[in-house]
Each structure stands twice: as C-alpha cells, then as structure tokens.
Design a protein around this motif. Structure first.
Motif, PDB file in Angstrom:
ATOM      1  N   LEU A  82       1.248  10.235  -1.045  1.00  0.00           N
ATOM      2  CA  LEU A  82       0.523   8.995  -1.338  1.00  0.00           C
ATOM      3  C   LEU A  82       1.338   7.753  -0.991  1.00  0.00           C
ATOM      4  O   LEU A  82       0.801   6.773  -0.465  1.00  0.00           O
ATOM      5  CB  LEU A  82       0.122   8.967  -2.820  1.00  0.00           C
ATOM      6  CG  LEU A  82      -0.847  10.068  -3.248  1.00  0.00           C
ATOM      7  CD1 LEU A  82      -1.244   9.880  -4.709  1.00  0.00           C
ATOM      8  CD2 LEU A  82      -2.091  10.106  -2.362  1.00  0.00           C
ATOM      9  N   ALA A  83       2.638   7.772  -1.281  1.00  0.00           N
ATOM     10  CA  ALA A  83       3.468   6.615  -0.948  1.00  0.00           C
ATOM     11  C   ALA A  83       3.566   6.433   0.564  1.00  0.00           C
ATOM     12  O   ALA A  83       3.585   5.289   1.060  1.00  0.00           O
ATOM     13  CB  ALA A  83       4.862   6.773  -1.557  1.00  0.00           C
ATOM     14  N   TYR A  84       3.631   7.532   1.312  1.00  0.00           N
ATOM     15  CA  TYR A  84       3.649   7.443   2.772  1.00  0.00           C
ATOM     16  C   TYR A  84       2.360   6.795   3.278  1.00  0.00           C
ATOM     17  O   TYR A  84       2.380   5.922   4.140  1.00  0.00           O
ATOM     18  CB  TYR A  84       3.791   8.832   3.382  1.00  0.00           C
ATOM     19  CG  TYR A  84       5.160   9.459   3.218  1.00  0.00           C
ATOM     20  CD1 TYR A  84       6.281   8.698   2.893  1.00  0.00           C
ATOM     21  CD2 TYR A  84       5.338  10.827   3.398  1.00  0.00           C
ATOM     22  CE1 TYR A  84       7.520   9.269   2.758  1.00  0.00           C
ATOM     23  CE2 TYR A  84       6.587  11.417   3.259  1.00  0.00           C
ATOM     24  CZ  TYR A  84       7.680  10.623   2.943  1.00  0.00           C
ATOM     25  OH  TYR A  84       8.912  11.199   2.801  1.00  0.00           O
ATOM     26  N   PHE A  85       1.235   7.239   2.727  1.00  0.00           N
ATOM     27  CA  PHE A  85      -0.059   6.681   3.119  1.00  0.00           C
ATOM     28  C   PHE A  85      -0.102   5.181   2.844  1.00  0.00           C
ATOM     29  O   PHE A  85      -0.507   4.382   3.699  1.00  0.00           O
ATOM     30  CB  PHE A  85      -1.176   7.397   2.362  1.00  0.00           C
ATOM     31  CG  PHE A  85      -2.486   6.661   2.364  1.00  0.00           C
ATOM     32  CD1 PHE A  85      -3.255   6.579   3.518  1.00  0.00           C
ATOM     33  CD2 PHE A  85      -2.953   6.041   1.212  1.00  0.00           C
ATOM     34  CE1 PHE A  85      -4.467   5.889   3.531  1.00  0.00           C
ATOM     35  CE2 PHE A  85      -4.149   5.358   1.204  1.00  0.00           C
ATOM     36  CZ  PHE A  85      -4.911   5.280   2.371  1.00  0.00           C
ATOM     37  N   ALA A  86       0.344   4.762   1.645  1.00  0.00           N
ATOM     38  CA  ALA A  86       0.297   3.345   1.298  1.00  0.00           C
ATOM     39  C   ALA A  86       1.214   2.533   2.220  1.00  0.00           C
ATOM     40  O   ALA A  86       0.880   1.407   2.606  1.00  0.00           O
ATOM     41  CB  ALA A  86       0.708   3.153  -0.163  1.00  0.00           C
TER      42      ALA A  86
END
Length: 320
Positions: A31-35
């Motif tokens: 999720l942090a990569y996506f954001a």
C-alpha cells in the motif's frame, strides 16, 4: 475488494472474516508503494524518493493490481496516472496509512522515557493520601511522565492487569499467582471502628473476640479488605454477622457513626466525628500492601522508572 475466481469454493458467512484478513495481509506491504507512485505519478522518481529499487516498486504495483483484479494506473511512457478505480482506492489507502502513522506516534509517545505514560491501578483506600503523595514525589524528578489512573478493588485491578490495561497496581492482600510478580511494600494496621456511644468506646485497645456478638458493616465479597476481615474474625473464633456490604471504606465509617454496626478499617485520611477507633491487640490486625505486575511483560522506560520508584519506598509507602 477480492478478485473472484469461479474455480474457488463458495465461502460461507462465517469464513469471510479469515478470507478478508488473508487479503489484507497480502495487500498491506504494497500500500505504501502504491501511495508513493500515485503521489509522484512516476515510478522512477517514486523509487528514488522511497529508497527502493525501481524493479521492486514496479513488481509491487503489478502484483497489487493482479490481487485486486483492477487497473490502478494508466501507463504513458515513464509516467503513470491514476484510473478512476485507483483514485477511489488511494483515498482509503491514505486514510489507512495516516491511521498507522498516528498509532506509531502514539506508541512512541507513550514509551518516551521523559514524557511517556504509566497505567497505574490502586485501591480506593489508597486514593486520598497515599497515591497522590507517591505521584507528587515521583513527578518531582519526572515532571513530564503522564499517568492513566484506575481506582478499583483488588480482584478487578488484577483482571485489568492480566488484560494488559494496567502496567502496575497497588493492592492488598499481596497477590500470589504464577502469572504475576508481586512485591510487598508496606503494612497498615487495621482498627476496630465503633460508634462513640458503643460499650467499647471508652477503651483504647480491644481483642477482636470481644466483638464476636457485634453486627459488622463490611466491603463486598471480592474486595481484599473483606477477605482480610473474614480471615481475622475466623482467627478470633467467630464468623461476623454482616448488616451491610459496601464499596467504600469511608461509607462504612459513616454507617458505623450512624450506629449500624462496627467495622475493621484502615486509618482515615481525616478523623470522622461519631466514631472511636480501637487498636486490635489479637489477632494481629494488619493488611499487607504491595505492587504487582504481569510476569514476562516488558516494561516501557517510564513504567520501569515508576516501578523502581515504588520499590524504593519499601517500608515507607504510607503517610505517617
């Protein structure tokens, strides 16, 4: 959201919870990569900003889209832009990441050696003088440490200790249980409290057996002082006749003044008119007071410091 596959078996309602938990575990690391990619709209710049290889970031996004079964980004050369599904997903991801960061900040704040938090439980009878005096003395050297205080009877505090809601508790009797560590700190004499017009009121000392025919007012079963009262009366050779069971020692002292009965109580913070407090010579009427904590439970720095402080007060815990 779960990408459905027709070959998968039907999930009963009771099995969805575990299924969604597994999905969350799979999605969370990405999720942090996506954001980050959504913020930069460029995989290379996002990778540089986050300090991860571009290939790792690209694979994470591809895997995330595969797990969700939707395209989150539209690709145009080296740049990317969010699809409508990606924008919807990003709003929830940003809220989730912000909540995780708030939780991390709260944990760091609570464990800070200088300004962290101690969850401390204590008996009702310790609340008027003993605990305020302890906290005042401790905060003289640790002014920024915060306290969450719980005032309750012994068994309830032990349960909250076991539930992880308390770090330490000041209680009596000193508990003896395999999952707890307890240290005796002090002892407190108990007195037989009688109305000022009672037949024993002219005495200074009394054997507890002399009150065998009296009616008692006591704390409710489950309170440590009630257990001690019953034990002392048994040692004196009788079972007390109980007229009232309450939750506060000072309520009992007031009822003694009203003539409802007699009581075994610790000394009051302020003398109450209408009663006389007699020293009990036999059996030895005292209650031990100690501090308890959960065995094997690691202390945060502020908890460890307050624990050391309490242990240093052995023999001088109670006000003179």
């Amino acid at each position: 959201m779960v990408h459905e596959r027709s070959s998968e078996p039907h999930l009963s309602p009771g099995s969805y919870e575990g299924y969604e938990a597994d999905t969350a575990l799979e999605l969370a690391p990405r999720l942090a990569y996506f954001a980050g990619v959504a913020r930069h709209e460029h995989v290379t710049r996002a990778a540089q900003d986050m300090g991860v290889p571009q290939s790792t970031l690209s694979r994470a996004i591809v895997r995330l889209e595969a797990d969700l079964g939707v395209a989150l980004f539209a690709r145009k050369g080296r740049t990317v832009s969010l699809t409508p599904a990606g924008r919807t997903f990003l709003a929830s991801v940003e809220r989730a990441l912000a909540e995780v960061e708030r939780a991390a900040e709260a944990v760091r704040a609570d464990t800070d050696p200088r300004s962290g938090k101690v969850a401390f439980g204590f008996l009702h009878t310790m609340g008027s003088e003993t605990v305020p005096g302890l906290i005042r003395a401790f905060r003289a050297d640790h002014p920024r440490i915060r306290f969450t205080l719980v005032q309750n009877y012994g068994e309830a505090m032990i349960e909250r200790l076991r539930a992880g809601e308390l770090d330490l508790c000041l209680t009596s009797p000193v508990p003896d249980a395999p999952d707890l560590v307890a240290r005796r700190l002090d002892e407190q004499r108990l007195r037989l409290v009688v109305p000022d017009d009672h037949r024993l009121a002219g005495r200074r000392r009394v054997r507890l057996a002399e009150a065998a025919d009296e009616t008692f007012v006591t704390l409710e079963p489950g309170y440590g002082l009630r257990r001690i009262t019953d034990d002392l009366c048994a040692q004196a050779g009788f079972t007390p006749r109980v007229a009232f069971e309450g939750e506060e020692a000072e309520t009992l002292r007031g009822l003694v003044a009203a003539g409802l009965g007699v009581a075994l109580l610790p000394p009051p913070a302020v003398a109450r008119p209408g009663v006389v407090e007699l020293t009990v010579t036999a059996p030895r009427a005292v209650r031990e007071i100690g501090v308890a904590w959960l065995d094997g439970h690691p202390d945060t720095p502020p908890v460890a410091e307050f624990k050391r402080f309490l242990l240093s007060r052995r023999g001088r815990l109670l006000p003179d």
